[in-house]
Design an enzyme around this catalytic site. Structure first.
Site, PDB file in Angstrom:
ATOM      1  N   HIS A  40       1.813  -3.521   5.871  1.00  0.00           N
ATOM      2  CA  HIS A  40       2.359  -3.152   7.117  1.00  0.00           C
ATOM      3  C   HIS A  40       1.411  -3.974   8.305  1.00  0.00           C
ATOM      4  O   HIS A  40       0.549  -4.384   7.912  1.00  0.00           O
ATOM      5  CB  HIS A  40       2.201  -1.466   7.536  1.00  0.00           C
ATOM      6  N   CYS A  98      -5.394  -3.490  12.077  1.00  0.00           N
ATOM      7  CA  CYS A  98      -3.934  -3.262  11.592  1.00  0.00           C
ATOM      8  C   CYS A  98      -2.860  -4.033  12.247  1.00  0.00           C
ATOM      9  O   CYS A  98      -1.866  -3.843  12.165  1.00  0.00           O
ATOM     10  CB  CYS A  98      -3.759  -1.615  11.849  1.00  0.00           C
ATOM     11  N   HIS A 134      -1.321  -6.352   5.992  1.00  0.00           N
ATOM     12  CA  HIS A 134      -2.283  -5.686   5.124  1.00  0.00           C
ATOM     13  C   HIS A 134      -2.009  -4.398   4.458  1.00  0.00           C
ATOM     14  O   HIS A 134      -0.705  -3.814   4.883  1.00  0.00           O
ATOM     15  CB  HIS A 134      -3.863  -5.461   5.850  1.00  0.00           C
ATOM     16  N   HIS A 165      -2.006  -0.798   2.439  1.00  0.00           N
ATOM     17  CA  HIS A 165      -2.802   0.735   2.082  1.00  0.00           C
ATOM     18  C   HIS A 165      -2.442   1.303   0.664  1.00  0.00           C
ATOM     19  O   HIS A 165      -1.348   1.124   0.464  1.00  0.00           O
ATOM     20  CB  HIS A 165      -2.309   1.574   3.236  1.00  0.00           C
ATOM     21  N   ASP A 167       7.072   1.926  -2.211  1.00  0.00           N
ATOM     22  CA  ASP A 167       6.024   1.340  -3.236  1.00  0.00           C
ATOM     23  C   ASP A 167       6.298  -0.129  -3.512  1.00  0.00           C
ATOM     24  O   ASP A 167       7.184  -0.819  -3.587  1.00  0.00           O
ATOM     25  CB  ASP A 167       6.202   2.213  -4.652  1.00  0.00           C
ATOM     26  N   HIS A 168       5.022  -0.815  -3.116  1.00  0.00           N
ATOM     27  CA  HIS A 168       4.841  -2.421  -2.869  1.00  0.00           C
ATOM     28  C   HIS A 168       5.974  -3.013  -2.217  1.00  0.00           C
ATOM     29  O   HIS A 168       6.339  -3.999  -2.589  1.00  0.00           O
ATOM     30  CB  HIS A 168       5.166  -2.714  -4.619  1.00  0.00           C
ATOM     31  N   GLU A 178      -3.516   7.806   4.923  1.00  0.00           N
ATOM     32  CA  GLU A 178      -3.332   6.315   4.873  1.00  0.00           C
ATOM     33  C   GLU A 178      -4.702   5.828   4.395  1.00  0.00           C
ATOM     34  O   GLU A 178      -4.660   4.490   3.588  1.00  0.00           O
ATOM     35  CB  GLU A 178      -3.291   5.830   6.384  1.00  0.00           C
TER      36      GLU A 178
HETATM   37 NI    NI Z   1      -3.158  -0.357   8.504  1.00  0.00          NI
END
Ligand code: NI
Length: 136
Positions: free
Chosen positions: A15, A34, A40, A42, A80-81, A125
Site C-alpha cells: 500500500h 508509508c 511497500h 506489510h 493477498d499479494h 499491520e
Molecule cells: Ni505501511
C-alpha cells in the site's frame, strides 16, 4: 450465555498512504515511510471474532470451518499479494490505513454472518501496531 470464537488469518499486501491533494513533502510529514511513492508491503495478521449464543444442537457459536471459508473468499482472495491502492476497488479513493482496512473487512464479513451474532475485526499491520473495529 454469550461466547466469542476467533479465527486468525493472514495476508500480504502493498500500500501507499497519501492524499492526492497534498504534495510529497506534506504526505511524507504526515504518513512517514508509508507515503513512499513506490509502495511497500506489510504482513497483515487478522483476527475475526464472532460473539453469540451457543447453539444447543451443535454446541457452536459459529462453525469455524464456515468462518475460515468466509475469510478466504471475502478477504484473503481479494487482498493477498495485492496492491491495495491499485487493485482493490474499496481503496481507490480511501487511504488504506489499518483503520480503513479493518472497516472494509468488517463490512464485507458483516453481511455474511448471522445478525444475532456480534462481529469484531482485529488487524495487525505490524506485530506492535494493530487496530480493532466492531461496527460502532
Ligand atoms: Ni505501511
Amino acid at each position: 450465555m454469550r461466547v466469542t470464537v476467533h479465527r486468525k488469518a493472514h495476508f500480504n499486501a502493498a500500500h501507499r498512504l497519501y492524499r492526492k491533494d497534498w504534495d510529497d513533502t506534506r504526505n511524507l510529514e504526515v504518513f512517514g515511510k508509508c507515503s513512499n511513492p513506490n509502495y511497500h508491503g506489510h504482513n497483515y495478521e487478522l483476527i475475526v471474532s464472532v460473539t453469540g449464543n451457543i447453539d444447543p444442537e451443535t454446541g457452536f457459536v459459529m462453525d469455524l470451518k464456515i468462518l475460515k471459508d468466509l475469510i478466504r473468499t471475502e478477504v484473503e482472495d481479494q487482498f493477498d499479494h495485492k496492491n491495495l491502492n491499485i487493485e482493490v476497488a474499496e481503496f481507490r479513493n480511501l487511504n488504506p490505513t489499518a483503520e480503513n482496512i479493518s472497516v472494509v473487512i468488517w463490512n464485507k464479513l458483516r453481511k455474511q454472518i448471522q445478525e444475532a451474532n456480534d462481529l469484531e475485526v482485529t488487524l495487525y499491520e505490524t506485530p506492535r501496531n494493530y487496530v480493532t473495529y466492531k461496527g460502532e
